[in-house]
Design an enzyme around this catalytic site. Structure first.
Site, short mmCIF file in Angstrom:
data_model
loop_
_atom_site.label_atom_id
_atom_site.label_comp_id
_atom_site.label_asym_id
_atom_site.label_seq_id
_atom_site.Cartn_x
_atom_site.Cartn_y
_atom_site.Cartn_z
N ASN A 164 1.09 -1.09 0.00
CA ASN A 164 0.01 0.07 0.05
C ASN A 164 0.77 1.20 0.10
O ASN A 164 0.43 2.34 -0.47
CB ASN A 164 -1.12 -0.04 1.13
CG ASN A 164 -0.33 -0.40 2.56
OD1 ASN A 164 0.54 -1.32 2.50
ND2 ASN A 164 -0.52 0.42 3.52
N GLN A 192 -5.13 -3.25 -2.58
CA GLN A 192 -4.54 -2.29 -3.28
C GLN A 192 -4.55 -2.73 -4.82
O GLN A 192 -4.63 -1.59 -5.67
CB GLN A 192 -3.20 -1.70 -3.06
CG GLN A 192 -3.09 -1.08 -1.55
CD GLN A 192 -3.58 0.33 -1.64
OE1 GLN A 192 -3.91 0.88 -2.79
NE2 GLN A 192 -3.87 0.73 -0.43
N GLY A 213 -13.84 -2.41 -0.96
CA GLY A 213 -14.86 -1.68 -1.69
C GLY A 213 -13.91 -0.38 -1.73
O GLY A 213 -14.02 0.30 -2.85
N CYS A 338 -2.77 4.37 7.52
CA CYS A 338 -2.70 3.73 9.11
C CYS A 338 -1.83 4.03 9.77
O CYS A 338 -1.84 4.07 10.99
CB CYS A 338 -2.67 2.14 8.59
SG CYS A 338 -3.88 1.51 7.55
#
Length: 392
Positions: A164, A192, A213, A338
Protein backbone atom coordinates in the site's frame (compact mmCIF):
# COMPACT_ATOMS: atom_id res chain seq x y z
CA UNK A 1 -5.22 25.67 -7.49
CA UNK A 2 -8.36 23.58 -8.05
CA UNK A 3 -9.09 20.55 -10.16
CA UNK A 4 -11.22 20.42 -13.27
CA UNK A 5 -12.28 16.89 -12.44
CA UNK A 6 -15.64 15.60 -13.53
CA UNK A 7 -16.21 14.05 -10.10
CA UNK A 8 -18.38 16.37 -7.98
CA UNK A 9 -16.43 15.66 -4.78
CA UNK A 10 -13.18 16.86 -6.38
CA UNK A 11 -14.27 19.99 -8.20
CA UNK A 12 -12.95 23.27 -6.80
CA UNK A 13 -10.74 21.50 -4.27
CA UNK A 14 -7.03 20.61 -4.00
CA UNK A 15 -5.76 17.98 -6.42
CA UNK A 16 -6.39 14.61 -4.78
CA UNK A 17 -3.46 12.21 -5.22
CA UNK A 18 -4.05 9.88 -2.27
CA UNK A 19 -6.17 7.17 -3.89
CA UNK A 20 -4.34 4.37 -2.07
CA UNK A 21 -5.81 5.74 1.17
CA UNK A 22 -9.36 5.85 -0.19
CA UNK A 23 -11.24 6.75 -3.35
CA UNK A 24 -14.25 8.98 -4.01
CA UNK A 25 -17.41 6.99 -4.61
CA UNK A 26 -18.17 6.76 -8.31
CA UNK A 27 -21.52 8.48 -9.09
CA UNK A 28 -22.62 5.33 -10.91
CA UNK A 29 -22.05 3.40 -7.67
CA UNK A 30 -24.26 5.83 -5.74
CA UNK A 31 -26.95 5.42 -8.38
CA UNK A 32 -26.81 1.62 -8.13
CA UNK A 33 -27.02 1.73 -4.34
CA UNK A 34 -29.90 4.19 -4.05
CA UNK A 35 -32.81 1.73 -4.61
CA UNK A 36 -31.44 -0.48 -1.81
CA UNK A 37 -31.28 2.50 0.55
CA UNK A 38 -34.88 3.42 -0.23
CA UNK A 39 -37.38 1.09 -1.93
CA UNK A 40 -35.63 -2.30 -1.80
CA UNK A 41 -35.05 -2.37 1.95
CA UNK A 42 -35.92 -6.03 2.53
CA UNK A 43 -33.88 -8.58 4.43
CA UNK A 44 -32.21 -10.82 1.81
CA UNK A 45 -32.88 -13.87 3.99
CA UNK A 46 -36.65 -13.26 4.00
CA UNK A 47 -38.72 -15.44 1.68
CA UNK A 48 -41.29 -12.82 0.69
CA UNK A 49 -41.23 -10.30 -2.16
CA UNK A 50 -39.27 -7.65 -0.29
CA UNK A 51 -36.57 -10.12 0.72
CA UNK A 52 -36.42 -11.64 -2.74
CA UNK A 53 -35.59 -8.28 -4.34
CA UNK A 54 -32.80 -7.66 -1.83
CA UNK A 55 -31.48 -11.19 -2.36
CA UNK A 56 -31.31 -10.70 -6.11
CA UNK A 57 -29.31 -7.49 -5.65
CA UNK A 58 -26.96 -9.14 -3.18
CA UNK A 59 -26.23 -12.13 -5.41
CA UNK A 60 -25.68 -9.98 -8.48
CA UNK A 61 -23.17 -7.95 -6.47
CA UNK A 62 -21.43 -11.16 -5.42
CA UNK A 63 -21.18 -12.19 -9.07
CA UNK A 64 -19.71 -8.80 -10.02
CA UNK A 65 -17.08 -8.80 -7.27
CA UNK A 66 -16.14 -12.37 -8.13
CA UNK A 67 -15.86 -11.41 -11.80
CA UNK A 68 -13.24 -8.77 -11.04
CA UNK A 69 -10.85 -11.50 -9.81
CA UNK A 70 -12.06 -14.23 -12.23
CA UNK A 71 -13.65 -16.30 -9.47
CA UNK A 72 -16.96 -18.17 -9.25
CA UNK A 73 -19.65 -16.13 -7.54
CA UNK A 74 -20.23 -18.70 -4.83
CA UNK A 75 -16.62 -18.38 -3.68
CA UNK A 76 -17.04 -14.79 -2.45
CA UNK A 77 -18.10 -13.86 1.09
CA UNK A 78 -18.94 -10.25 1.94
CA UNK A 79 -17.38 -8.66 5.04
CA UNK A 80 -17.52 -5.28 6.73
CA UNK A 81 -13.99 -4.26 5.67
CA UNK A 82 -10.69 -5.45 4.30
CA UNK A 83 -9.41 -5.80 7.86
CA UNK A 84 -12.23 -8.20 8.65
CA UNK A 85 -11.61 -10.17 5.45
CA UNK A 86 -7.92 -10.51 6.37
CA UNK A 87 -8.82 -11.66 9.88
CA UNK A 88 -11.35 -14.18 8.56
CA UNK A 89 -8.76 -15.60 6.17
CA UNK A 90 -5.88 -15.77 8.65
CA UNK A 91 -7.60 -16.63 11.92
CA UNK A 92 -10.23 -18.65 10.11
CA UNK A 93 -7.69 -20.85 8.34
CA UNK A 94 -5.51 -21.44 11.39
CA UNK A 95 -8.34 -22.10 13.83
CA UNK A 96 -9.92 -24.53 11.36
CA UNK A 97 -6.73 -26.60 11.25
CA UNK A 98 -6.97 -30.06 12.86
CA UNK A 99 -6.64 -29.83 16.67
CA UNK A 100 -3.69 -31.32 18.45
CA UNK A 101 -1.03 -30.23 15.98
CA UNK A 102 1.42 -27.36 16.27
CA UNK A 103 0.32 -24.54 13.99
CA UNK A 104 2.63 -22.24 12.02
CA UNK A 105 2.00 -19.17 9.83
CA UNK A 106 4.37 -17.38 7.46
CA UNK A 107 4.03 -13.72 6.50
CA UNK A 108 6.30 -10.76 5.78
CA UNK A 109 7.23 -7.86 8.02
CA UNK A 110 5.93 -5.27 5.55
CA UNK A 111 2.36 -6.55 5.50
CA UNK A 112 -0.65 -4.32 6.14
CA UNK A 113 -1.31 -3.77 9.88
CA UNK A 114 -4.51 -5.83 9.56
CA UNK A 115 -2.52 -8.93 8.61
CA UNK A 116 0.16 -8.32 11.23
CA UNK A 117 -2.47 -7.80 13.94
CA UNK A 118 -4.24 -11.04 13.06
CA UNK A 119 -0.94 -12.93 13.19
CA UNK A 120 0.05 -11.42 16.53
CA UNK A 121 -3.32 -12.30 18.01
CA UNK A 122 -2.80 -15.91 16.96
CA UNK A 123 0.61 -15.82 18.64
CA UNK A 124 -0.63 -14.24 21.85
CA UNK A 125 -3.95 -16.05 22.32
CA UNK A 126 -3.48 -19.38 20.59
CA UNK A 127 0.24 -20.10 20.80
CA UNK A 128 0.66 -20.13 17.02
CA UNK A 129 4.20 -19.81 15.66
CA UNK A 130 4.58 -16.98 13.13
CA UNK A 131 7.55 -16.41 10.85
CA UNK A 132 7.98 -12.81 9.64
CA UNK A 133 10.13 -12.75 6.51
CA UNK A 134 12.15 -9.75 5.39
CA UNK A 135 12.15 -8.05 2.00
CA UNK A 136 14.86 -6.85 -0.37
CA UNK A 137 15.75 -3.23 -1.17
CA UNK A 138 12.83 -3.06 -3.61
CA UNK A 139 10.34 -4.33 -1.03
CA UNK A 140 9.90 -7.81 -2.49
CA UNK A 141 9.91 -11.02 -0.49
CA UNK A 142 11.93 -13.90 -1.94
CA UNK A 143 9.70 -16.79 -3.02
CA UNK A 144 12.58 -19.18 -2.28
CA UNK A 145 12.71 -17.91 1.31
CA UNK A 146 8.98 -18.51 1.65
CA UNK A 147 9.46 -22.06 0.43
CA UNK A 148 12.38 -22.60 2.80
CA UNK A 149 10.35 -21.35 5.77
CA UNK A 150 7.54 -23.89 5.26
CA UNK A 151 7.56 -26.71 7.80
CA UNK A 152 5.40 -29.73 8.47
CA UNK A 153 3.38 -27.52 10.84
CA UNK A 154 2.72 -24.63 8.43
CA UNK A 155 -0.98 -23.98 7.91
CA UNK A 156 -0.96 -20.69 6.03
CA UNK A 157 1.21 -18.21 4.14
CA UNK A 158 -0.12 -14.63 3.93
CA UNK A 159 1.60 -12.24 1.50
CA UNK A 160 -0.01 -9.09 0.10
CA UNK A 161 -0.33 -8.69 -3.66
CA UNK A 162 0.90 -5.09 -3.74
CA UNK A 163 2.23 -2.91 -0.96
CA UNK A 164 0.00 0.00 0.00
CA UNK A 165 2.93 2.40 0.51
CA UNK A 166 5.36 1.60 -2.31
CA UNK A 167 3.10 -0.24 -4.75
CA UNK A 168 5.65 -3.07 -5.01
CA UNK A 169 4.03 -6.22 -6.41
CA UNK A 170 4.98 -9.52 -4.82
CA UNK A 171 5.81 -12.71 -6.77
CA UNK A 172 2.56 -14.38 -5.79
CA UNK A 173 2.47 -17.02 -8.54
CA UNK A 174 5.95 -18.26 -7.56
CA UNK A 175 5.00 -18.31 -3.88
CA UNK A 176 1.83 -20.22 -4.77
CA UNK A 177 3.84 -22.97 -6.45
CA UNK A 178 5.70 -23.49 -3.17
CA UNK A 179 2.55 -23.50 -1.03
CA UNK A 180 0.66 -25.82 -3.36
CA UNK A 181 3.47 -28.35 -3.44
CA UNK A 182 3.58 -28.31 0.37
CA UNK A 183 -0.19 -28.47 0.83
CA UNK A 184 -0.25 -25.08 2.57
CA UNK A 185 -2.93 -22.44 2.14
CA UNK A 186 -2.03 -19.07 0.57
CA UNK A 187 -3.83 -15.85 1.51
CA UNK A 188 -3.26 -12.67 -0.48
CA UNK A 189 -4.44 -9.21 0.50
CA UNK A 190 -5.32 -7.60 -2.85
CA UNK A 191 -6.85 -4.45 -1.39
CA UNK A 192 -4.53 -2.18 -3.36
CA UNK A 193 -4.20 -4.18 -6.57
CA UNK A 194 -7.82 -5.08 -7.33
CA UNK A 195 -9.14 -2.70 -9.95
CA UNK A 196 -5.68 -1.38 -10.86
CA UNK A 197 -4.20 -4.48 -12.47
CA UNK A 198 -5.74 -7.70 -13.78
CA UNK A 199 -6.25 -10.45 -11.19
CA UNK A 200 -7.10 -14.07 -11.88
CA UNK A 201 -7.22 -16.18 -8.72
CA UNK A 202 -6.50 -19.39 -10.61
CA UNK A 203 -3.55 -17.92 -12.51
CA UNK A 204 -2.11 -16.60 -9.25
CA UNK A 205 -2.77 -19.89 -7.48
CA UNK A 206 -4.24 -18.33 -4.33
CA UNK A 207 -6.62 -19.97 -1.88
CA UNK A 208 -7.87 -16.82 -0.15
CA UNK A 209 -7.92 -13.26 -1.48
CA UNK A 210 -9.07 -10.01 0.12
CA UNK A 211 -10.77 -7.24 -1.88
CA UNK A 212 -11.91 -3.89 -0.45
CA UNK A 213 -14.68 -1.59 -1.65
CA UNK A 214 -13.36 1.83 -0.75
CA UNK A 215 -10.11 1.27 -2.64
CA UNK A 216 -12.01 1.00 -5.95
CA UNK A 217 -14.65 3.77 -5.77
CA UNK A 218 -17.23 2.01 -3.57
CA UNK A 219 -18.17 3.06 -0.01
CA UNK A 220 -16.13 2.39 3.09
CA UNK A 221 -17.46 -0.40 5.28
CA UNK A 222 -17.67 -3.20 2.70
CA UNK A 223 -15.12 -5.84 1.74
CA UNK A 224 -15.00 -9.38 0.45
CA UNK A 225 -12.98 -12.55 0.79
CA UNK A 226 -12.53 -15.02 -2.04
CA UNK A 227 -12.36 -18.57 -0.64
CA UNK A 228 -11.25 -21.32 -2.97
CA UNK A 229 -13.90 -24.08 -3.06
CA UNK A 230 -12.96 -26.81 -0.61
CA UNK A 231 -11.11 -24.50 1.81
CA UNK A 232 -12.51 -24.64 5.35
CA UNK A 233 -12.47 -21.59 7.63
CA UNK A 234 -13.53 -21.06 11.22
CA UNK A 235 -16.00 -18.13 11.35
CA UNK A 236 -15.13 -14.96 13.22
CA UNK A 237 -18.76 -14.18 14.01
CA UNK A 238 -21.39 -16.80 14.73
CA UNK A 239 -25.12 -16.24 14.42
CA UNK A 240 -27.79 -16.64 11.78
CA UNK A 241 -25.71 -18.42 9.18
CA UNK A 242 -25.43 -15.64 6.62
CA UNK A 243 -22.60 -15.69 4.09
CA UNK A 244 -22.26 -19.48 4.14
CA UNK A 245 -22.09 -19.37 7.95
CA UNK A 246 -18.77 -17.51 7.82
CA UNK A 247 -20.00 -13.99 8.50
CA UNK A 248 -23.19 -13.87 10.53
CA UNK A 249 -25.37 -10.78 10.58
CA UNK A 250 -27.85 -9.41 8.06
CA UNK A 251 -25.92 -8.37 4.98
CA UNK A 252 -25.39 -4.72 4.11
CA UNK A 253 -27.18 -5.07 0.79
CA UNK A 254 -26.86 -1.48 -0.38
CA UNK A 255 -23.12 -1.38 0.19
CA UNK A 256 -22.66 -4.81 -1.36
CA UNK A 257 -24.55 -3.60 -4.43
CA UNK A 258 -22.32 -0.53 -4.57
CA UNK A 259 -19.25 -2.74 -4.27
CA UNK A 260 -20.55 -4.92 -7.08
CA UNK A 261 -21.15 -1.96 -9.37
CA UNK A 262 -17.68 -0.61 -8.55
CA UNK A 263 -16.15 -3.99 -9.38
CA UNK A 264 -17.99 -4.11 -12.70
CA UNK A 265 -16.84 -0.57 -13.53
CA UNK A 266 -13.28 -1.48 -12.61
CA UNK A 267 -13.35 -4.55 -14.85
CA UNK A 268 -14.54 -2.47 -17.80
CA UNK A 269 -11.97 0.20 -17.03
CA UNK A 270 -9.15 -2.35 -16.99
CA UNK A 271 -10.32 -3.78 -20.30
CA UNK A 272 -10.31 -0.22 -21.68
CA UNK A 273 -6.67 0.45 -20.83
CA UNK A 274 -6.85 2.09 -17.41
CA UNK A 275 -3.66 0.35 -16.24
CA UNK A 276 -1.71 1.85 -19.13
CA UNK A 277 -3.24 5.31 -18.60
CA UNK A 278 -2.32 5.36 -14.92
CA UNK A 279 1.20 4.09 -15.61
CA UNK A 280 1.71 6.87 -18.13
CA UNK A 281 0.60 9.51 -15.62
CA UNK A 282 2.75 8.01 -12.86
CA UNK A 283 5.82 8.03 -15.11
CA UNK A 284 5.02 11.58 -16.19
CA UNK A 285 4.97 12.68 -12.54
CA UNK A 286 8.30 11.01 -11.81
CA UNK A 287 9.98 12.51 -14.87
CA UNK A 288 8.77 15.99 -13.99
CA UNK A 289 9.96 15.66 -10.42
CA UNK A 290 13.42 14.60 -11.61
CA UNK A 291 13.51 17.59 -13.96
CA UNK A 292 12.33 20.08 -11.34
CA UNK A 293 14.56 18.73 -8.54
CA UNK A 294 17.58 17.21 -10.33
CA UNK A 295 19.48 14.72 -8.21
CA UNK A 296 17.17 15.08 -5.20
CA UNK A 297 14.34 12.65 -6.02
CA UNK A 298 14.72 8.91 -5.36
CA UNK A 299 12.23 6.11 -5.97
CA UNK A 300 11.25 3.81 -3.10
CA UNK A 301 10.04 0.43 -4.30
CA UNK A 302 10.49 -1.79 -7.30
CA UNK A 303 11.24 0.18 -10.50
CA UNK A 304 8.95 -1.95 -12.69
CA UNK A 305 7.05 -4.49 -10.56
CA UNK A 306 4.72 -2.02 -8.89
CA UNK A 307 1.22 -0.64 -9.17
CA UNK A 308 0.66 1.62 -12.18
CA UNK A 309 -0.81 4.42 -10.07
CA UNK A 310 1.74 4.58 -7.23
CA UNK A 311 4.92 6.61 -6.86
CA UNK A 312 6.68 6.57 -3.51
CA UNK A 313 9.59 8.99 -3.65
CA UNK A 314 11.90 10.60 -1.14
CA UNK A 315 13.20 14.12 -1.67
CA UNK A 316 16.56 15.02 -0.21
CA UNK A 317 16.48 17.81 2.42
CA UNK A 318 12.67 17.84 2.52
CA UNK A 319 11.13 15.94 5.48
CA UNK A 320 7.76 14.65 4.38
CA UNK A 321 5.54 16.00 7.17
CA UNK A 322 7.04 19.48 6.87
CA UNK A 323 6.66 19.30 3.09
CA UNK A 324 3.02 18.27 3.31
CA UNK A 325 2.30 21.08 5.76
CA UNK A 326 3.27 23.54 3.02
CA UNK A 327 1.13 21.88 0.34
CA UNK A 328 -2.24 23.61 0.25
CA UNK A 329 -3.13 22.80 -3.36
CA UNK A 330 -2.16 19.12 -3.53
CA UNK A 331 -3.12 16.15 -1.35
CA UNK A 332 -0.54 13.37 -1.08
CA UNK A 333 0.54 11.13 1.78
CA UNK A 334 3.62 10.80 3.96
CA UNK A 335 2.89 7.06 4.20
CA UNK A 336 -0.14 4.82 4.51
CA UNK A 337 -3.35 6.20 5.98
CA UNK A 338 -2.91 3.71 8.85
CA UNK A 339 0.20 5.61 10.00
CA UNK A 340 -0.69 9.14 8.93
CA UNK A 341 0.49 12.01 11.09
CA UNK A 342 3.18 10.07 12.94
CA UNK A 343 6.65 11.55 12.79
CA UNK A 344 8.16 8.07 12.72
CA UNK A 345 9.91 6.30 9.86
CA UNK A 346 7.75 3.87 7.92
CA UNK A 347 8.43 0.24 8.96
CA UNK A 348 7.98 -0.71 5.30
CA UNK A 349 10.74 1.63 4.15
CA UNK A 350 13.15 0.81 6.96
CA UNK A 351 12.64 -2.90 6.23
CA UNK A 352 13.85 -2.10 2.70
CA UNK A 353 17.09 -0.71 4.13
CA UNK A 354 16.33 3.02 4.19
CA UNK A 355 17.68 5.05 7.08
CA UNK A 356 15.27 6.87 9.37
CA UNK A 357 16.16 10.17 7.69
CA UNK A 358 15.52 8.76 4.24
CA UNK A 359 12.23 7.15 5.26
CA UNK A 360 11.01 10.38 6.85
CA UNK A 361 11.57 12.16 3.53
CA UNK A 362 9.24 9.84 1.61
CA UNK A 363 5.90 10.84 0.13
CA UNK A 364 3.36 8.61 -1.58
CA UNK A 365 1.56 9.86 -4.65
CA UNK A 366 -1.32 7.63 -5.77
CA UNK A 367 -3.34 8.51 -8.85
CA UNK A 368 -6.92 7.67 -9.67
CA UNK A 369 -9.76 7.47 -12.15
CA UNK A 370 -10.23 11.21 -12.53
CA UNK A 371 -6.56 12.26 -12.39
CA UNK A 372 -5.58 14.26 -15.48
CA UNK A 373 -2.21 15.12 -17.06
CA UNK A 374 -2.70 18.78 -16.11
CA UNK A 375 -3.23 17.81 -12.47
CA UNK A 376 -0.05 15.72 -12.52
CA UNK A 377 1.89 18.65 -13.95
CA UNK A 378 0.43 21.12 -11.44
CA UNK A 379 1.00 18.76 -8.51
CA UNK A 380 4.65 18.12 -9.40
CA UNK A 381 5.28 21.86 -9.72
CA UNK A 382 3.76 22.58 -6.30
CA UNK A 383 5.58 19.69 -4.61
CA UNK A 384 8.88 20.83 -6.12
CA UNK A 385 8.26 24.42 -5.02
CA UNK A 386 7.53 23.28 -1.45
CA UNK A 387 10.66 21.10 -1.45
CA UNK A 388 12.84 23.99 -2.60
CA UNK A 389 11.38 26.16 0.16
CA UNK A 390 12.27 23.52 2.75
CA UNK A 391 15.91 23.35 1.61
CA UNK A 392 16.66 27.09 1.51
Amino acid sequence: MTTASAHPALRGRPVYLDHNATTPIDPAVVEAMTPYLTREFGNPSSSHTYGAAAHVGLEEARRQVAGLVCAPAGAVVFTGSGTEADALAIRGAVLAAPPGRRRHVITQGTEHPAVLAACRELEDLHGVDVTYLGVDQNGQVDAAEVAAAITAHTVLVSVMHANNETGTIQPIARIARATRSAGVLLHVDAAQSAGKIDIDVDALGVDLLTVVGHKLYAPKGIGALYIRPGVTLHPLIGGGGQERGLRAGTENVAYAVGFGEAAALAARSLAGGETQRLRGLRDRFERRMETLLPGRVHLNGHPTQRLPNTANVRIDRAPALALLANLTDVVVSAGSACHAGRDEPSPVLTAMGLSATQALAAIRVSLGRWTSPDEVDDASAHIAHAARARST
